[in-house]
Write a protein that holds these residues in place. Structure first.
Motif, PDB file in Angstrom:
ATOM      1  N   SER A  76      39.927  84.277 -27.961  1.00  0.00           N
ATOM      2  CA  SER A  76      40.014  82.991 -28.662  1.00  0.00           C
ATOM      3  C   SER A  76      41.376  82.316 -28.464  1.00  0.00           C
ATOM      4  O   SER A  76      41.620  81.248 -29.026  1.00  0.00           O
ATOM      5  CB  SER A  76      39.736  83.174 -30.162  1.00  0.00           C
ATOM      6  N   ILE A  77      42.231  82.939 -27.663  1.00  0.00           N
ATOM      7  CA  ILE A  77      43.535  82.366 -27.317  1.00  0.00           C
ATOM      8  C   ILE A  77      43.576  82.149 -25.814  1.00  0.00           C
ATOM      9  O   ILE A  77      43.540  83.127 -25.041  1.00  0.00           O
ATOM     10  CB  ILE A  77      44.691  83.281 -27.769  1.00  0.00           C
ATOM     11  N   TYR A  78      43.648  80.895 -25.391  1.00  0.00           N
ATOM     12  CA  TYR A  78      43.538  80.603 -23.954  1.00  0.00           C
ATOM     13  C   TYR A  78      44.611  81.300 -23.132  1.00  0.00           C
ATOM     14  O   TYR A  78      44.332  81.824 -22.037  1.00  0.00           O
ATOM     15  CB  TYR A  78      43.586  79.101 -23.684  1.00  0.00           C
ATOM     16  N   GLU A  79      45.838  81.323 -23.630  1.00  0.00           N
ATOM     17  CA  GLU A  79      46.931  81.920 -22.866  1.00  0.00           C
ATOM     18  C   GLU A  79      46.673  83.399 -22.564  1.00  0.00           C
ATOM     19  O   GLU A  79      47.078  83.905 -21.508  1.00  0.00           O
ATOM     20  CB  GLU A  79      48.250  81.761 -23.626  1.00  0.00           C
ATOM     21  N   GLU A  80      45.980  84.090 -23.464  1.00  0.00           N
ATOM     22  CA  GLU A  80      45.674  85.499 -23.222  1.00  0.00           C
ATOM     23  C   GLU A  80      44.587  85.653 -22.162  1.00  0.00           C
ATOM     24  O   GLU A  80      44.615  86.595 -21.361  1.00  0.00           O
ATOM     25  CB  GLU A  80      45.287  86.195 -24.527  1.00  0.00           C
ATOM     26  N   VAL A  81      43.625  84.749 -22.146  1.00  0.00           N
ATOM     27  CA  VAL A  81      42.597  84.787 -21.105  1.00  0.00           C
ATOM     28  C   VAL A  81      43.202  84.402 -19.757  1.00  0.00           C
ATOM     29  O   VAL A  81      42.871  84.983 -18.715  1.00  0.00           O
ATOM     30  CB  VAL A  81      41.421  83.855 -21.467  1.00  0.00           C
ATOM     31  N   GLU A  82      44.102  83.453 -19.777  1.00  0.00           N
ATOM     32  CA  GLU A  82      44.810  83.054 -18.562  1.00  0.00           C
ATOM     33  C   GLU A  82      45.610  84.235 -18.001  1.00  0.00           C
ATOM     34  O   GLU A  82      45.636  84.467 -16.782  1.00  0.00           O
ATOM     35  CB  GLU A  82      45.725  81.885 -18.877  1.00  0.00           C
ATOM     36  N   LEU A  83      46.247  84.980 -18.889  1.00  0.00           N
ATOM     37  CA  LEU A  83      46.985  86.173 -18.465  1.00  0.00           C
ATOM     38  C   LEU A  83      46.040  87.229 -17.898  1.00  0.00           C
ATOM     39  O   LEU A  83      46.373  87.909 -16.915  1.00  0.00           O
ATOM     40  CB  LEU A  83      47.771  86.747 -19.641  1.00  0.00           C
ATOM     41  N   LEU A  84      44.865  87.369 -18.508  1.00  0.00           N
ATOM     42  CA  LEU A  84      43.856  88.300 -17.994  1.00  0.00           C
ATOM     43  C   LEU A  84      43.503  87.958 -16.550  1.00  0.00           C
ATOM     44  O   LEU A  84      43.405  88.850 -15.693  1.00  0.00           O
ATOM     45  CB  LEU A  84      42.605  88.240 -18.878  1.00  0.00           C
ATOM     46  N   ALA A  85      43.329  86.681 -16.265  1.00  0.00           N
ATOM     47  CA  ALA A  85      43.012  86.254 -14.904  1.00  0.00           C
ATOM     48  C   ALA A  85      44.169  86.566 -13.957  1.00  0.00           C
ATOM     49  O   ALA A  85      43.962  87.029 -12.827  1.00  0.00           O
ATOM     50  CB  ALA A  85      42.698  84.761 -14.886  1.00  0.00           C
ATOM     51  N   LYS A  86      45.392  86.318 -14.415  1.00  0.00           N
ATOM     52  CA  LYS A  86      46.563  86.579 -13.578  1.00  0.00           C
ATOM     53  C   LYS A  86      46.695  88.062 -13.249  1.00  0.00           C
ATOM     54  O   LYS A  86      46.945  88.438 -12.089  1.00  0.00           O
ATOM     55  CB  LYS A  86      47.834  86.088 -14.273  1.00  0.00           C
ATOM     56  N   ILE A  87      46.514  88.911 -14.264  1.00  0.00           N
ATOM     57  CA  ILE A  87      46.605  90.354 -14.034  1.00  0.00           C
ATOM     58  C   ILE A  87      45.521  90.819 -13.073  1.00  0.00           C
ATOM     59  O   ILE A  87      45.753  91.678 -12.211  1.00  0.00           O
ATOM     60  CB  ILE A  87      46.519  91.106 -15.384  1.00  0.00           C
ATOM     61  N   THR A  88      44.329  90.244 -13.206  1.00  0.00           N
ATOM     62  CA  THR A  88      43.233  90.590 -12.297  1.00  0.00           C
ATOM     63  C   THR A  88      43.620  90.311 -10.849  1.00  0.00           C
ATOM     64  O   THR A  88      43.457  91.162  -9.957  1.00  0.00           O
ATOM     65  CB  THR A  88      41.963  89.793 -12.662  1.00  0.00           C
ATOM     66  N   ILE A  89      44.142  89.123 -10.588  1.00  0.00           N
ATOM     67  CA  ILE A  89      44.507  88.749  -9.216  1.00  0.00           C
ATOM     68  C   ILE A  89      45.728  89.518  -8.740  1.00  0.00           C
ATOM     69  O   ILE A  89      45.789  89.969  -7.584  1.00  0.00           O
ATOM     70  CB  ILE A  89      44.742  87.225  -9.125  1.00  0.00           C
ATOM     71  N   ASP A  90      46.709  89.695  -9.613  1.00  0.00           N
ATOM     72  CA  ASP A  90      47.900  90.459  -9.225  1.00  0.00           C
ATOM     73  C   ASP A  90      47.553  91.904  -8.881  1.00  0.00           C
ATOM     74  O   ASP A  90      48.189  92.521  -8.015  1.00  0.00           O
ATOM     75  CB  ASP A  90      48.929  90.455 -10.363  1.00  0.00           C
ATOM     76  N   THR A  91      46.535  92.456  -9.547  1.00  0.00           N
ATOM     77  CA  THR A  91      46.164  93.853  -9.339  1.00  0.00           C
ATOM     78  C   THR A  91      45.206  94.039  -8.172  1.00  0.00           C
ATOM     79  O   THR A  91      45.417  94.904  -7.306  1.00  0.00           O
ATOM     80  CB  THR A  91      45.516  94.427 -10.614  1.00  0.00           C
ATOM     81  N   PHE A  92      44.161  93.237  -8.140  1.00  0.00           N
ATOM     82  CA  PHE A  92      43.093  93.453  -7.159  1.00  0.00           C
ATOM     83  C   PHE A  92      42.967  92.350  -6.112  1.00  0.00           C
ATOM     84  O   PHE A  92      42.259  92.513  -5.121  1.00  0.00           O
ATOM     85  CB  PHE A  92      41.757  93.642  -7.874  1.00  0.00           C
ATOM     86  N   GLY A  93      43.609  91.201  -6.340  1.00  0.00           N
ATOM     87  CA  GLY A  93      43.628  90.145  -5.337  1.00  0.00           C
ATOM     88  C   GLY A  93      42.448  89.199  -5.341  1.00  0.00           C
ATOM     89  O   GLY A  93      42.454  88.187  -4.634  1.00  0.00           O
ATOM     90  N   SER A  94      41.427  89.506  -6.138  1.00  0.00           N
ATOM     91  CA  SER A  94      40.238  88.642  -6.167  1.00  0.00           C
ATOM     92  C   SER A  94      39.430  88.957  -7.411  1.00  0.00           C
ATOM     93  O   SER A  94      39.703  89.915  -8.128  1.00  0.00           O
ATOM     94  CB  SER A  94      39.365  88.866  -4.918  1.00  0.00           C
ATOM     95  N   VAL A  95      38.415  88.127  -7.660  1.00  0.00           N
ATOM     96  CA  VAL A  95      37.446  88.402  -8.723  1.00  0.00           C
ATOM     97  C   VAL A  95      36.082  87.958  -8.224  1.00  0.00           C
ATOM     98  O   VAL A  95      35.933  86.873  -7.659  1.00  0.00           O
ATOM     99  CB  VAL A  95      37.824  87.680 -10.037  1.00  0.00           C
ATOM    100  N   ASP A  96      35.093  88.825  -8.380  1.00  0.00           N
ATOM    101  CA  ASP A  96      33.759  88.548  -7.840  1.00  0.00           C
ATOM    102  C   ASP A  96      32.704  88.397  -8.926  1.00  0.00           C
ATOM    103  O   ASP A  96      31.728  87.667  -8.754  1.00  0.00           O
ATOM    104  CB  ASP A  96      33.346  89.688  -6.892  1.00  0.00           C
ATOM    105  N   LEU A  97      32.909  89.084 -10.040  1.00  0.00           N
ATOM    106  CA  LEU A  97      31.898  89.112 -11.095  1.00  0.00           C
ATOM    107  C   LEU A  97      32.602  89.029 -12.447  1.00  0.00           C
ATOM    108  O   LEU A  97      33.477  89.836 -12.742  1.00  0.00           O
ATOM    109  CB  LEU A  97      31.091  90.409 -10.983  1.00  0.00           C
ATOM    110  N   LEU A  98      32.226  88.023 -13.220  1.00  0.00           N
ATOM    111  CA  LEU A  98      32.806  87.843 -14.552  1.00  0.00           C
ATOM    112  C   LEU A  98      31.728  87.995 -15.610  1.00  0.00           C
ATOM    113  O   LEU A  98      30.723  87.286 -15.582  1.00  0.00           O
ATOM    114  CB  LEU A  98      33.446  86.458 -14.681  1.00  0.00           C
ATOM    115  N   PHE A  99      31.957  88.919 -16.527  1.00  0.00           N
ATOM    116  CA  PHE A  99      31.097  89.055 -17.701  1.00  0.00           C
ATOM    117  C   PHE A  99      31.848  88.477 -18.891  1.00  0.00           C
ATOM    118  O   PHE A  99      32.741  89.126 -19.452  1.00  0.00           O
ATOM    119  CB  PHE A  99      30.737  90.520 -17.967  1.00  0.00           C
ATOM    120  N   ASN A 100      31.504  87.255 -19.267  1.00  0.00           N
ATOM    121  CA  ASN A 100      32.055  86.604 -20.458  1.00  0.00           C
ATOM    122  C   ASN A 100      31.266  87.146 -21.637  1.00  0.00           C
ATOM    123  O   ASN A 100      30.270  86.545 -22.068  1.00  0.00           O
ATOM    124  CB  ASN A 100      31.846  85.088 -20.332  1.00  0.00           C
TER     125      ASN A 100
END
Length: 286
Positions: A65-89
């Protein structure tokens, strides 16, 4: 999407319920996994389980419910794995009671998680997927409560109808630009999850006010009892993730797990088209 080995999945609400089952299925299919949940204890329990399964997993404590935390989640995903293929919201909560009794604080909480949580996930991850240009899939968790309505769950119905509409409209928008992103909306009925205990996941700003008489009311207590009953007597959860992944493989938009509700959904649409007014008598006779 049919090939999952080595692909990257992000799952919100991964501390319990559907999130855990989806994470296990991702691990079984050889995916790299980013799991998120507001409850750190639940989150790290899921992480340990996935590590034992041999999965490559990262756990990120996230309040959706806090956008900045979801934005950080996306950043960590890319920094760690380099891509995202499947998102379960997938993160979600429930609050019962009529609109004139349910505290505004509860409305803010359930709207923040069940609606804004989905919006923030889409807002943070779709630009990444579009830039990648690779085949991706997004599954938004709604509920059969997003396809019909009942008298006692006004806030839940409101958010779950919003989830269906959000997913449909976003899907149209992606189709309009020929994006390589498919979408599904997951609309289960009652399943044996931990949803009836979601009050324990409230962040501090949405904590129950012990001085508010609503939480000592008959309405509140009956809502808790009803929620516990319908969830604990729901269908077993262990086959749900397989059904969701089959739908992803088949590029199926609507994922429904409880065919017994189809006549009720159909009646609602038929009544609309025929100009029949909604009537509470339907529920007293059922």
């Amino acid at each position: 999407m049919k090939d999952f080995i080595g692909k990257v999945a992000v799952i919100t609400g991964a501390g319990n319920g559907f999130g855990v089952e989806l994470a296990k299925e991702c691990a079984t299919r050889g995916m790299k996994i980013v799991i998120a949940d507001i409850d750190k204890n639940d989150l790290y329990r899921t992480e340990s389980m996935l590590i034992e399964m041999g999965a490559d997993v990262v756990a990120v404590a996230t309040d959706v419910s806090i956008y900045e935390e979801v934005e950080l989640l996306a950043k960590i995903t890319i920094d760690t794995f380099g891509s995202v293929d499947l998102l379960f919201n997938n993160a979600g909560v429930v609050a019962a009671g009529p609109v004139w009794e349910l505290p505004v604080n509860d409305w803010d909480w359930i709207m923040g998680v069940n609606v804004n949580g989905l919006v923030y996930g889409l807002r943070a991850f779709i630009p990444i997927m579009l830039k990648q240009g690779t085949p991706c899939h997004i599954v938004n968790t709604s509920s059969v409560a997003g396809l019909l309505t009942t008298p006692s769950m006004v806030a839940y119905h409101t958010t779950k109808h919003a989830a269906v509409a959000l997913t449909e409209a976003t899907n149209y928008s992606l189709q309009a630009i020929n994006a390589n992103i498919k979408m599904s909306v997951f609309c289960p009925g009652f399943v044996q999850t931990d949803l009836h205990n979601c009050d324990r996941h409230r962040p501090e700003r949405f904590k129950i006010d012990p001085n508010n008489p609503y939480y000592e009311s008959k309405t509140y207590k009956e809502g808790l009892a009803r929620g516990q009953h319908v969830i604990t007597t729901g269908i077993p959860i262990d086959s749900i993730a397989q059904s969701v992944f089959i739908a992803i493989e088949d590029e199926k938009f609507y994922i429904l797990t409880h065919p017994q509700y189809h006549p009720v959904i159909g009646k609602r649409v038929k009544d609309m088209l025929e100009g029949v007014n909604p009537s509470a008598e339907f529920f007293t006779k059922a």
